[in-house]
Write a protein that holds these residues in place. Structure first.
Motif, short mmCIF file in Angstrom:
data_model
loop_
_atom_site.label_atom_id
_atom_site.label_comp_id
_atom_site.label_asym_id
_atom_site.label_seq_id
_atom_site.Cartn_x
_atom_site.Cartn_y
_atom_site.Cartn_z
N GLU A 129 -8.41 0.60 5.08
CA GLU A 129 -9.64 1.35 5.35
C GLU A 129 -10.77 0.40 5.71
N GLU A 130 -10.85 -0.71 5.01
CA GLU A 130 -11.89 -1.71 5.32
C GLU A 130 -11.69 -2.28 6.72
N LYS A 131 -10.45 -2.58 7.07
CA LYS A 131 -10.17 -3.11 8.41
C LYS A 131 -10.49 -2.05 9.47
N ASP B 136 -2.45 2.88 -2.39
CA ASP B 136 -3.81 2.36 -2.29
C ASP B 136 -3.99 1.72 -0.92
N TYR B 137 -4.73 2.41 -0.02
CA TYR B 137 -4.89 1.94 1.36
C TYR B 137 -6.28 1.36 1.61
N THR B 138 -6.99 0.94 0.58
CA THR B 138 -8.36 0.45 0.75
C THR B 138 -8.43 -0.78 1.65
N TYR B 139 -7.42 -1.62 1.61
CA TYR B 139 -7.39 -2.80 2.48
C TYR B 139 -7.44 -2.37 3.94
N GLU C 126 -12.70 0.43 9.25
CA GLU C 126 -14.15 0.57 9.34
C GLU C 126 -14.73 -0.56 10.19
N ALA D 39 0.83 -1.21 0.00
CA ALA D 39 0.00 0.00 0.00
C ALA D 39 0.86 1.25 0.00
#
Length: 114
Positions: free
Chosen positions: A72-74, A67-70, A76, A62
């Protein structure tokens, strides 16, 4: 020389010698550690071997791509679990404080009636 020592113009060799002896007597004694204790002290700052986890690999990836979406999901999921909607104790505390204030007001009115 006695007059100079008395007036503080010259150092008193006897007083200096006495102070040095007292300092030597008051000096802390050296502590001797066993070889096992020495080994523990020398290894105390060393951490265990680092094993790269899946999160470490994802963070490196990342960071490289931006790309930090992984994560961000954790985050959330963690936030949702940590906040637990409907279990906010702060509101209950405020209600208790309001009830206490009402009780005090009632007591004041009773005192005025007498």
């Amino acid at each position: 020389d006695g007059w100079k020592i008395e007036m503080g113009l010259k150092a008193d060799p006897e007083a200096a010698k006495k102070a040095a002896e007292e300092a030597a007597a008051a000096a802390p004694k050296k502590v001797e550690l066993s070889p096992a204790a020495v080994a523990k002290v020398e290894d105390a700052y060393k951490s265990g071997e680092h094993v790269e986890t899946e999160d470490d690999k994802m963070l490196a990836k990342a960071s490289a791509t931006g790309d930090y979406t992984y994560f961000e999901e954790k985050w959330e999921a963690f936030t949702e679990k940590a906040t637990r909607p409907g279990e906010d104790d702060d509101d209950d505390d405020d209600d208790d404080d309001d009830d206490d204030d009402d009780d005090e007001d009632d007591e004041d009115e009773d005192d005025d009636d007498e």
